[in-house]
Design an enzyme around this catalytic site. Sequence first.
Site, mmCIF file in Angstrom:
data_model
loop_
_atom_site.group_PDB
_atom_site.id
_atom_site.type_symbol
_atom_site.label_atom_id
_atom_site.label_comp_id
_atom_site.label_asym_id
_atom_site.label_seq_id
_atom_site.Cartn_x
_atom_site.Cartn_y
_atom_site.Cartn_z
ATOM 1 C CG HIS A 155 -1.657 -1.245 1.475
ATOM 2 N ND1 HIS A 155 -2.903 -1.534 0.969
ATOM 3 C CD2 HIS A 155 -1.266 -2.348 2.162
ATOM 4 C CE1 HIS A 155 -3.265 -2.745 1.358
ATOM 5 N NE2 HIS A 155 -2.290 -3.271 2.081
ATOM 6 C CB SER A 276 13.070 22.115 -15.965
ATOM 7 O OG SER A 276 12.285 23.281 -16.085
ATOM 8 C CE LYS A 282 11.794 19.210 -11.803
ATOM 9 N NZ LYS A 282 10.394 19.242 -12.101
ATOM 10 C CD GLU A 289 8.563 11.892 -15.586
ATOM 11 O OE1 GLU A 289 7.534 12.549 -15.389
ATOM 12 O OE2 GLU A 289 9.679 12.420 -15.748
#
Length: 473
Positions: A155, A276, A282, A289
Amino acid sequence: MKLWGGRFTKPTNELVDEYTASISFDQKLAQYDIQGSLAHVEMLAKCEIIPAKDAEEIKKGLKIVAEKIKAGEAELTEVNEDIHMNVEKLLIDEVGAVGGKLHTGRSRNDQVALDMRLYLRDSLVTLVELLTKLQEALLEQAQSNLDTILPGYTHLQRAQPVLFAHHMMAYVSMFERDIERIQDSFKRVNRSPLGAGALAGTTFPIDREYVAEKLNFDGVVENSLDAVSDRDFVVEFLSNASLSIMHLSRLSEELVQWSSAEFNFVELDDAFCTGSSMMPQKKNPDVAELVRGKSGRVYGHLIGMLTTLKGLPIAYNKDMQEDKEGMFDTVETLKGALALFAPMIATMEVKKDNMYEAVAKDFSNATDLADYLVNKDLPFREAHAVVGQVVLHCIQENIYLLDLSIADFRNFSKLIEEDIYDVLAPRAVVNARDVVGGTARNRVADQMTQADKRLSESKSWIEIHAKKVNVLK
Ligand code: ARG
């Protein structure tokens, strides 16, 4: 005039040419198509269906066409619809009317089924190779992290500590099943549909087995109707690919989480991250992804293919031309993902101290306190309740189990003695899971030894099958 123009009185509407043509995408099959034609024409000569000297001329012509296509010198046109008719047209341009003998005893229906199988079996071997490389990278990380402990989650809540090697080996197992599935499907892909003709077979005394053998197939697809209308092998591939990309997507998700400041468990190599355009600080795990995102298109191709096929009567229907782009795209998508994942995993920095910290500052040894009481003959349910009380107390005090004094412990149960500290230490907690497949160090080492053996089995499979599919090279 079109190759099939004889019974027509008008040229095809231009939009129809454009709409029905597959050449823009099936040119990917060119070299496989020509390989199939070479085997077919040799068979025609061997069975004395066409004279040997005609076959020789056709073969020479086909090889020139193959070279021209490879060099980008051949003009492939929508007017000639697909790769099969483009090649035939180019052949006739090259060798003259004798080229028109190539299509004797054959239809585009068995031809395209053949090309699909030749393309796919080649891709399957490459995919097994790439999966094996990824397994090697995971196994290497496991080897370097046989003593690295991190929280295991259920979980997404810290549950029980596990070895990072154990976590890596879970993925090795997943990719092993992917490999097995591909290997099993290979048997069904590697059958020759050629000789089925349009649907019913052919009047010429062809030798289907001869062609199959020439092309290193394991046999023929027997029933001619089935041979031209079966695309199960495409669906099966898309389904297997869906499972693989799903596995990659889950691993991607973990990398995304682990590389966040919140987890800070791994650092992906700069070479596999992007920045970024606006926020200078970043470093984004874009590859992970994007792989996670690409699972959607692969599942889409699976559902698309199943839907295309579901209402089709046997045998060939033009709908089946829709079998190609999804298959090609899936092969490319999966190859791309796997090719990136192996080095991304291999170069990933594992932040062992942060992982350990997350285990130490937690209650993931609570089960072990319960098990300790069970070993002293307290029924598990009662032990569970006692430990629940201990944990609640610790939370209220803002401490962890190992911070309790022996007196504190004994306030909850007189069964607890000094040895509890050894039992609850993270490494002891891990090593206590000493069952087959458990996270104890020696059990994880066993898994790694087994995986290593299976890796060498995969490698010999690749070697044998790479030779089989190598008719092109
Ligand atoms: N381009 C077609 C396809 O990809 C080849 C087979 C066409 N056969 C036919 N009878 N129209 O499916």
